[in-house]
Design an enzyme around this catalytic site. Structure first.
Site, PDB file in Angstrom:
ATOM      1  N   GLU A   7      61.914  36.233  44.572  1.00  0.00           N
ATOM      2  CA  GLU A   7      62.838  37.230  44.020  1.00  0.00           C
ATOM      3  C   GLU A   7      64.309  36.870  44.238  1.00  0.00           C
ATOM      4  OE1 GLU A   7      62.566  39.816  42.193  1.00  0.00           O
ATOM      5  OE2 GLU A   7      60.448  40.372  42.219  1.00  0.00           O
ATOM      6  N   SER A   8      64.664  36.508  45.458  1.00  0.00           N
ATOM      7  CA  SER A   8      66.096  36.343  45.771  1.00  0.00           C
ATOM      8  C   SER A   8      66.446  35.036  46.460  1.00  0.00           C
ATOM      9  CB  SER A   8      66.558  37.489  46.670  1.00  0.00           C
ATOM     10  OG  SER A   8      65.957  37.376  47.945  1.00  0.00           O
TER      11      SER A   8
END
Length: 210
Positions: free
Chosen positions: A108-109
């Site tokens: 995700e990040s």
């Protein structure tokens, strides 16, 4: 003696890096504090056989040694180590596998607490504003609040889909409505069909590493 003088001395950093690589697994206590802007103050970090780092005087001066497994990681290993214990602790509190939580964050990040997507997803677990609000996240840029909210949402999805990780991840990425629309199957969206196996690949790697 003159011959020795002509040989450049190892720098302190190189000497320490070589020493760490030759050491047996070591664990160091860590102290993490966060701010509303997502800043992290790192005092000590974990060193083990899979993640070898050298700590210099400042937290941002870190020498990173690549992971043992084949393939380029999506994130800086040092970034993952900063949040390792915090994520593991939250995983235990909310009854979610730490390997799965780390896998979601990795994709995700890439362990960037200030990451914001074009769609408006925020922070380590890329929470959408409505999801953050749903789980009481006041500041989604705060790493601890963000991971707590993401862990609670992931736990809810796992329960909803009877611990089917693939469906839970599909819903995390595309939304519960999209999963329902396709008869509780992974929606045929390119992003989602790419996302689920990528997260599961990291999940399996983290399971093996322990």
């Amino acid at each position: 003696m003159k011959a020795l003088e002509r040989v450049p001395l190892l720098s302190a950093v190189t000497f320490i890096a070589v020493s760490v690589l030759c050491m047996q697994p070591v664990w160091a206590e860590e102290s993490i504090s966060t701010t509303g802007a997502g800043a992290v103050n790192l005092r000590n970090i974990q060193i083990d056989s899979d993640h070898s780092v050298v700590i210099l005087e400042a937290a941002n001066q870190i020498v990173v040694v690549p992971e043992a497994y084949t393939g380029k990681p999506l994130y800086s290993i040092a970034d993952k180590i900063i949040y390792e214990r915090m994520v593991n602790r939250i995983a235990r509190i909310y009854g979610v596998e730490s390997a799965l939580l780390h896998a979601v964050i990795s994709v995700e990040s890439r362990y960037r607490p200030a990451a914001i997507s074009r769609a408006g997803a925020i922070g380590l677990m890329q929470l959408m504003p409505e999801t953050a609000k749903r789980y009481g996240v006041v500041d989604p840029l705060d790493p601890m609040q963000n991971v707590r909210g993401g862990a609670r949402y992931l736990r809810y999805l796992l329960k909803k889909y009877h611990n089917d990780r693939n469906l839970a991840l599909a819903a995390y990425n595309a939304g519960e409505a999209s999963v329902a629309k396709y008869g509780n199957q992974i929606p045929p969206y390119p992003e989602t069909t790419d996302y689920v196996p990528r997260v599961m690949e990291y999940y399996r790697r983290y399971l093996v590493k322990g």
